[in-house]
Design a protein around this motif. Sequence first.
Motif, PDB file in Angstrom:
ATOM      1  N   LEU A  92      17.169   0.781 -14.999  1.00  0.00           N
ATOM      2  CA  LEU A  92      16.338   0.352 -15.900  1.00  0.00           C
ATOM      3  C   LEU A  92      15.756  -0.748 -15.597  1.00  0.00           C
ATOM      4  O   LEU A  92      17.383  -1.731 -15.639  1.00  0.00           O
ATOM      5  N   ASN A  93      14.737  -0.900 -15.897  1.00  0.00           N
ATOM      6  CA  ASN A  93      14.480  -2.644 -15.355  1.00  0.00           C
ATOM      7  C   ASN A  93      13.066  -3.305 -16.018  1.00  0.00           C
ATOM      8  O   ASN A  93      12.914  -2.709 -16.774  1.00  0.00           O
ATOM      9  N   THR A 115       7.203  -5.552 -19.293  1.00  0.00           N
ATOM     10  CA  THR A 115       7.634  -4.690 -19.144  1.00  0.00           C
ATOM     11  C   THR A 115       8.859  -3.580 -18.524  1.00  0.00           C
ATOM     12  O   THR A 115       9.985  -4.435 -18.942  1.00  0.00           O
ATOM     13  N   LEU A 116       9.211  -2.429 -19.775  1.00  0.00           N
ATOM     14  CA  LEU A 116      10.353  -2.057 -19.332  1.00  0.00           C
ATOM     15  C   LEU A 116      10.195  -0.484 -18.344  1.00  0.00           C
ATOM     16  O   LEU A 116       9.084  -0.031 -18.587  1.00  0.00           O
ATOM     17  N   ALA A 117      10.586  -0.801 -16.973  1.00  0.00           N
ATOM     18  CA  ALA A 117      10.143   0.252 -16.053  1.00  0.00           C
ATOM     19  C   ALA A 117      11.835   1.085 -16.220  1.00  0.00           C
ATOM     20  O   ALA A 117      13.207   0.275 -15.535  1.00  0.00           O
ATOM     21  N   ILE A 144       6.652   3.579 -15.506  1.00  0.00           N
ATOM     22  CA  ILE A 144       6.588   1.969 -16.295  1.00  0.00           C
ATOM     23  C   ILE A 144       6.655   2.653 -17.675  1.00  0.00           C
ATOM     24  O   ILE A 144       6.145   3.833 -18.012  1.00  0.00           O
ATOM     25  N   LEU A 145       7.369   2.110 -18.285  1.00  0.00           N
ATOM     26  CA  LEU A 145       7.653   3.644 -20.038  1.00  0.00           C
ATOM     27  C   LEU A 145       6.919   2.681 -21.335  1.00  0.00           C
ATOM     28  O   LEU A 145       6.603   2.977 -21.923  1.00  0.00           O
ATOM     29  N   TYR A 146       7.358   1.353 -21.481  1.00  0.00           N
ATOM     30  CA  TYR A 146       6.240   0.066 -21.723  1.00  0.00           C
ATOM     31  C   TYR A 146       5.889  -0.901 -21.773  1.00  0.00           C
ATOM     32  O   TYR A 146       6.618  -1.325 -20.945  1.00  0.00           O
ATOM     33  N   TYR A 157       1.779   2.469 -22.296  1.00  0.00           N
ATOM     34  CA  TYR A 157       2.804   3.393 -22.506  1.00  0.00           C
ATOM     35  C   TYR A 157       2.499   4.598 -20.874  1.00  0.00           C
ATOM     36  O   TYR A 157       1.597   4.488 -20.469  1.00  0.00           O
ATOM     37  N   MET A 158       3.516   4.926 -20.230  1.00  0.00           N
ATOM     38  CA  MET A 158       3.906   5.616 -19.398  1.00  0.00           C
ATOM     39  C   MET A 158       2.995   5.310 -18.212  1.00  0.00           C
ATOM     40  O   MET A 158       1.671   6.176 -18.590  1.00  0.00           O
ATOM     41  N   GLU A 159       3.081   4.936 -17.093  1.00  0.00           N
ATOM     42  CA  GLU A 159       2.312   4.701 -15.787  1.00  0.00           C
ATOM     43  C   GLU A 159       3.402   4.589 -14.842  1.00  0.00           C
ATOM     44  O   GLU A 159       4.518   4.628 -14.055  1.00  0.00           O
ATOM     45  N   PHE A 160       2.624   5.971 -13.423  1.00  0.00           N
ATOM     46  CA  PHE A 160       3.676   6.399 -12.294  1.00  0.00           C
ATOM     47  C   PHE A 160       2.954   5.878 -11.195  1.00  0.00           C
ATOM     48  O   PHE A 160       2.088   5.833 -10.548  1.00  0.00           O
ATOM     49  N   TYR A 161       4.334   5.053 -10.509  1.00  0.00           N
ATOM     50  CA  TYR A 161       3.989   4.747  -9.446  1.00  0.00           C
ATOM     51  C   TYR A 161       4.927   5.889  -8.384  1.00  0.00           C
ATOM     52  O   TYR A 161       5.873   5.142  -7.994  1.00  0.00           O
TER      53      TYR A 161
END
Length: 176
Positions: A92-93, A115-117, A144-146, A157-161
């Motif tokens: 968690l970063n 950002t919280l990822a 990316i959670l928030y 909200y919610m972005e996936f890499y």
Amino acid sequence: MKILSIVFLWVIFSPELCAQNIYAEFLGNSGGLYSINYEHVIKQTDKKVWGVHGGFSFYRVRGKYNHFSKPIGFTYWNRPQGKHHAEFGICLNYIQGLRDNRERWDFEDVRYTKTLATLLNVGYRFQKPDKGFLLKVYYAPALILYEFESVEYVPRYMEFYPVGFGLSVGSRINLK
């Protein structure tokens, strides 16, 4: 995030200190270019090792704005008596300055994201059972959670890499 930091500090300073690792991480869990990390082994059996890790990163991006990250995570690896390991983990970063609006919109003022990822990692770990060199190479997709302070073009909200890789180099120290 403060609760996770307190739990992490409690684990580090618990009376059953085991092996520790100090390492530099490049890309991957660092949430940027690099991070300096500390890893604490919380449990070890004949076939498995569990650890927690935490770190920080701070640098200036192109002389324009600051990038700061604070990764905290859990790691599992196999074969504690060998030197070649399969490793799995989650991190968690909190990342400040992941992006800023001037790169896309050419604005004068600095407005960067907070950002919280979460990052998953799957990879290879080279580490002997006693003191010595540590090397990790891993695949690390990010979610990316928030976005706490998002800029206009960034979703909150919610972005996936799906593509991400990391490399860690460091050393093991024993405090017992």
